[in-house]
Scaffold this active site. Structure first.
Site, PDB file in Angstrom:
ATOM      1  N   ASP A  73      -4.746   2.016  10.728  1.00  7.10           N
ATOM      2  CA  ASP A  73      -6.170   1.687  10.840  1.00  7.10           C
ATOM      3  C   ASP A  73      -6.423   1.028  12.204  1.00  7.10           C
ATOM      4  O   ASP A  73      -6.401   1.711  13.215  1.00  7.10           O
ATOM      5  CB  ASP A  73      -6.522   0.779   9.654  1.00  7.10           C
ATOM      6  CG  ASP A  73      -8.003   0.508   9.505  1.00  7.10           C
ATOM      7  OD1 ASP A  73      -8.785   1.451   9.614  1.00  7.10           O
ATOM      8  OD2 ASP A  73      -8.379  -0.659   9.284  1.00  7.10           O
ATOM      9  N   GLU A 132       4.250   4.555   6.288  1.00  5.26           N
ATOM     10  CA  GLU A 132       3.036   3.733   6.196  1.00  5.26           C
ATOM     11  C   GLU A 132       1.970   4.456   5.391  1.00  5.26           C
ATOM     12  O   GLU A 132       1.941   5.685   5.361  1.00  5.26           O
ATOM     13  CB  GLU A 132       2.489   3.462   7.617  1.00  5.26           C
ATOM     14  CG  GLU A 132       2.640   2.021   8.079  1.00  5.26           C
ATOM     15  CD  GLU A 132       1.748   1.022   7.366  1.00  5.26           C
ATOM     16  OE1 GLU A 132       1.497   1.155   6.147  1.00  5.26           O
ATOM     17  OE2 GLU A 132       1.287   0.084   8.030  1.00  5.26           O
ATOM     18  N   GLY A 152       0.783  -1.241   0.000  1.00  9.27           N
ATOM     19  CA  GLY A 152       0.000   0.000   0.000  1.00  9.27           C
ATOM     20  C   GLY A 152       0.807   1.279   0.000  1.00  9.27           C
ATOM     21  O   GLY A 152       0.347   2.309  -0.490  1.00  9.27           O
TER      22      GLY A 152
END
Ligand code: IMP
Ligand code: MG
Length: 180
Positions: free
Chosen positions: A101, A97, A43
């Site tokens: 979450d 990052e 990601g």
């Protein structure tokens, strides 16, 4: 706009400005320290590539890949699929990052890297979704780009079923896309 996107939460221009702000802060903190930027795949790749190109002090980059067994990251069972390729002992390390979450991934990576005895270890996350944080996870990122509401977002590296990572902005998916 991509037809599966309900709304654009963060525009390309807002991301560009934020990357500059974050990189400026890192440039001040890490000048002359030869830091290693560590990205957790996949990601973070777009954010990572944009960030390191704004770093103006000599640095290194490296990547890790982790996966959660027993379902999603929220189960908290994390394993290392690809480890770092450089030794970070005694080095200044910054974890980049995409999103903080539930916190399971970052909490795991932080402790894992701390075990390798870096000189310092800090966290820079583009997005933070504090409402989703799992109780007991108390890690506070040193640098945060945007605090966002509890909505599933895609784009700029973030995926839904491996799609939408290529969108240049961060958007909210239409519910019918993930309810199917
Ligand atoms: P964690 O729940 O904090 O461990 O996050 C684990 C991973 O879930 C993140 O690194 C992302 O890859 C992914 N993730 C969490 N929230 C979102 C989201 O809103 N969109 C896309 N991926 C997400
Ligand atoms: Mg993902």
């Amino acid at each position: 706009m991509e037809k599966s996107i309900k709304e654009i939460l963060i525009t390309e221009e807002q991301i560009r400005q934020k990357v500059e702000e974050l990189a400026d802060a890192l440039n001040k903190e890490y000048a002359g320290k030869n830091p290693i930027f560590v990205g957790v795949l996949k990601g973070v790749v777009i954010f990572f590539a944009d960030m390191v190109r704004k770093i103006n002090t000599p640095c290194e980059i490296d990547f890790m890949c982790i996966s959660s067994y027993g379902g999603t990251s929220s189960t908290g069972n994390v394993v290392v699929k690809k480890d770092l390729s450089v030794d970070i002992k005694g080095r200044h390390v910054v974890i980049l990052e995409d999103i903080y979450d539930t916190g399971n991934s970052l909490d795991f990576v932080y402790k894992y890297l701390l075990g390798k005895e870096p000189a310092s270890l800090k966290i820079c996350t583009l997005l933070d979704k504090p409402e989703r944080r799992k109780p007991g996870i108390t890690l506070v990122p040193d640098y945060t780009g945007f605090v966002i509401p509890n909505e599933f977002v895609v784009g700029y590296g973030l995926d839904f079923n491996e799609h939408y990572r290529n969108l240049p902005y961060i958007g909210v998916l239409k519910p019918e896309v993930y309810q199917n």
